[in-house]
Design a protein around this motif. Structure first.
Motif, PDB file in Angstrom:
ATOM      1  N   PRO A 179     123.001  80.763  56.985  1.00  0.00           N
ATOM      2  CA  PRO A 179     123.823  80.723  58.204  1.00  0.00           C
ATOM      3  C   PRO A 179     123.041  80.689  59.507  1.00  0.00           C
ATOM      4  N   ALA A 180     122.071  81.595  59.691  1.00  0.00           N
ATOM      5  CA  ALA A 180     121.341  81.625  60.958  1.00  0.00           C
ATOM      6  C   ALA A 180     120.513  80.364  61.145  1.00  0.00           C
ATOM      7  N   ALA A 181     119.958  79.840  60.056  1.00  0.00           N
ATOM      8  CA  ALA A 181     119.168  78.609  60.138  1.00  0.00           C
ATOM      9  C   ALA A 181     120.049  77.424  60.524  1.00  0.00           C
ATOM     10  N   ALA A 182     121.245  77.359  59.922  1.00  0.00           N
ATOM     11  CA  ALA A 182     122.175  76.282  60.249  1.00  0.00           C
ATOM     12  C   ALA A 182     122.617  76.378  61.704  1.00  0.00           C
ATOM     13  N   TYR A 183     122.910  77.583  62.142  1.00  0.00           N
ATOM     14  CA  TYR A 183     123.364  77.798  63.517  1.00  0.00           C
ATOM     15  C   TYR A 183     122.298  77.381  64.521  1.00  0.00           C
ATOM     16  N   MET A 184     121.051  77.773  64.286  1.00  0.00           N
ATOM     17  CA  MET A 184     119.983  77.440  65.218  1.00  0.00           C
ATOM     18  C   MET A 184     119.742  75.935  65.273  1.00  0.00           C
ATOM     19  N   GLY A 185     119.761  75.286  64.107  1.00  0.00           N
ATOM     20  CA  GLY A 185     119.578  73.847  64.102  1.00  0.00           C
ATOM     21  C   GLY A 185     120.659  73.133  64.883  1.00  0.00           C
ATOM     22  N   PHE A 186     121.903  73.608  64.731  1.00  0.00           N
ATOM     23  CA  PHE A 186     123.005  72.975  65.459  1.00  0.00           C
ATOM     24  C   PHE A 186     122.834  73.168  66.955  1.00  0.00           C
ATOM     25  N   GLU A 187     122.646  74.393  67.383  1.00  0.00           N
ATOM     26  CA  GLU A 187     122.614  74.682  68.814  1.00  0.00           C
ATOM     27  C   GLU A 187     121.429  74.042  69.522  1.00  0.00           C
ATOM     28  N   LEU A 188     120.278  73.986  68.865  1.00  0.00           N
ATOM     29  CA  LEU A 188     119.068  73.516  69.535  1.00  0.00           C
ATOM     30  C   LEU A 188     118.802  72.025  69.369  1.00  0.00           C
ATOM     31  N   ILE A 189     119.392  71.391  68.353  1.00  0.00           N
ATOM     32  CA  ILE A 189     119.095  69.974  68.112  1.00  0.00           C
ATOM     33  C   ILE A 189     120.356  69.114  68.121  1.00  0.00           C
ATOM     34  N   ILE A 190     121.395  69.548  67.419  1.00  0.00           N
ATOM     35  CA  ILE A 190     122.614  68.728  67.322  1.00  0.00           C
ATOM     36  C   ILE A 190     123.419  68.784  68.618  1.00  0.00           C
ATOM     37  N   ARG A 191     123.598  69.973  69.164  1.00  0.00           N
ATOM     38  CA  ARG A 191     124.425  70.107  70.370  1.00  0.00           C
ATOM     39  C   ARG A 191     123.952  69.197  71.514  1.00  0.00           C
TER      40      ARG A 191
END
Length: 418
Positions: free
Chosen positions: A308-320
């Motif tokens: 979960p935390a890894a997925a969240y960080m990837g989304f916020e820092l790269i996908i968003r």
């Protein structure tokens, strides 16, 4: 591309493969927070006439020359002009008009004197009485001029500008009720894993609830997108490929969660490589090393880790950032601040470390940051309970209490000046 790349390289890579989506027209009230896709022009001067900036008396400035506390000038009010009303008569020497905020300033007057500094000498301050003035106002004092805020045909909001809630009111006053803005990306969120069950179910042995889809869909919505949570895909390469190919046809961006590492049942990398173009597989960050990115049928596909935390960080820092670019935004990075660590941290992994942490002020007013006790990449809870990510840079150097570190404010809008 299989080599590990930096977070900055990963972000730029994804940004380079997306462009703002086509424009759509929305009602003005729905445009708040969105990006104008064209210049928006006023249909008239705003305001269309000079008007009083406060309640008072409309006067001819020249008639109050020499007025003092010891030698006031007396004028006779001959009319009252409420907001929405007009005075189209004439005023002789020694006359004035009682006027309300927003009312049109009669052409024969050139200033407004507020009530609070005018004394009533005879009557009630209205028609037929007399009022005393103790100073000469400045030219056009307390007058808002015609066209002061906008001129007819002038671009009042420029293309690429984010429309604020105040901007909605500004545009309404300029007669702009329909706004062209970049279409919201439609994001597909695909959970991968035979161990997953719906949150409505009680997991049996070896199973867990699918929480990532909800977090990632919420992240997509918070980024201004429309999010579709697709059904759970088991650890089956053919099944995953079919779902990814279909989602790429119906959505603007595809996000998967799980199966992004190098295990026997991690299939997102070979699926993207076979179905399209594989561009990235790992990023120098913790949590979130396993990040897959590629293009399938012209659509960006991003494979996030299952933790979960890894997925969240990837989304916020790269996908968003990419989703924001697709909506026309130009600011992509959350603000950062410097703070002193309240506790030390041993760092054996050379990757850039993002610690879930809480900012606070010390007794002397200095900014302090306290890392959460639990830093497992498998937990959402510490993210919910903290307010920033404290960064330890690349390398294996331990951090000590009192060391100054950079903290990312993920809840603060991109582009905000702190």
């Amino acid at each position: 591309m299989t080599a590990m790349i930096s977070l900055e390289q990963a972000r730029e890579l994804v940004l380079s493969r997306v462009e703002p989506l086509e424009a759509e027209t929305v009602d003005l009230l729905d445009a708040a927070g969105r990006v104008a896709a064209a210049d928006l022009k006023s249909d008239m001067d705003v305001s269309p006439f000079a008007h009083a900036a406060m309640d008072g008396y409309a006067v001819r400035r020249a008639e109050l020359e020499g007025a003092t506390a010891d030698s006031p000038v007396m004028l006779e009010p001959i009319a009252e002009v409420p907001a929405g009303g007009v005075f189209d008569g004439t005023a002789a020497a020694g006359q004035c008009v009682r006027i309300m905020t927003g009312a049109a300033l009669p052409d024969c007057f050139d200033a407004v004197v507020k009530y609070e500094i005018v004394d009533i000498v005879e009557g009630d301050g209205k028609c037929g009485g007399k009022v005393a003035f103790y100073a000469q106002p400045k030219q056009r004092d307390n007058v808002r001029e015609a066209g002061e805020e906008a001129k007819a045909g002038e671009a009042v909001v420029n293309r690429g500008e984010v429309i604020t809630t105040a901007g909605v009111g500004f545009l309404a006053g300029c007669g702009v009720l329909q706004v062209p803005t970049h279409r919201k990306p439609r994001v597909a969120v695909i959970p991968i894993g035979s161990e997953l069950v719906a949150p409505s179910e009680v997991p049996g042995p070896g199973h867990i609830r699918n929480s990532n889809s909800y977090a990632l869909a919420a992240c997509a919505k918070a980024a201004g997108c429309e999010a579709d949570m697709l059904p759970i895909v088991p650890d089956d390469e053919a099944a995953l490929e079919a779902v990814v190919r279909q989602a790429a046809k119906t959505h603007d961006f595809v996000v998967t969660s799980g199966g992004a590492s190098n295990g026997d049942f991690d299939f997102i990398k070979p699926v993207v490589e076979r179905a399209g173009e594989l561009l990235m597989t790992s990023v120098n960050m913790r949590p979130g090393k396993a990040q897959t990115f590629g293009i399938v049928d012209g659509t960006p596909v991003f494979g996030l880790p299952g933790n979960p935390a890894a997925a969240y960080m990837g989304f916020e820092l790269i996908i968003r950032p990419a989703l924001r670019k697709m909506q026309g935004y130009s600011a992509f990075e959350h603000p950062t601040v410097k703070a002193k660590l309240t506790s030390g941290k041993k760092k054996k992994d050379p990757r850039r470390l993002f610690m879930r942490a809480t900012l606070s002020h010390g007794e002397a007013g200095e900014l302090l940051v306290t890392p959460a006790k639990k830093q497992s990449s498998g937990l959402f809870g510490p993210i919910q309970k903290t307010n920033c990510m404290a960064i330890l840079p690349e390398g294996a150097q331990d951090a000590k209490p009192g060391d100054e570190v950079t903290c990312v404010l993920l809840d603060a809008p991109e582009g905000m000046v702190i």
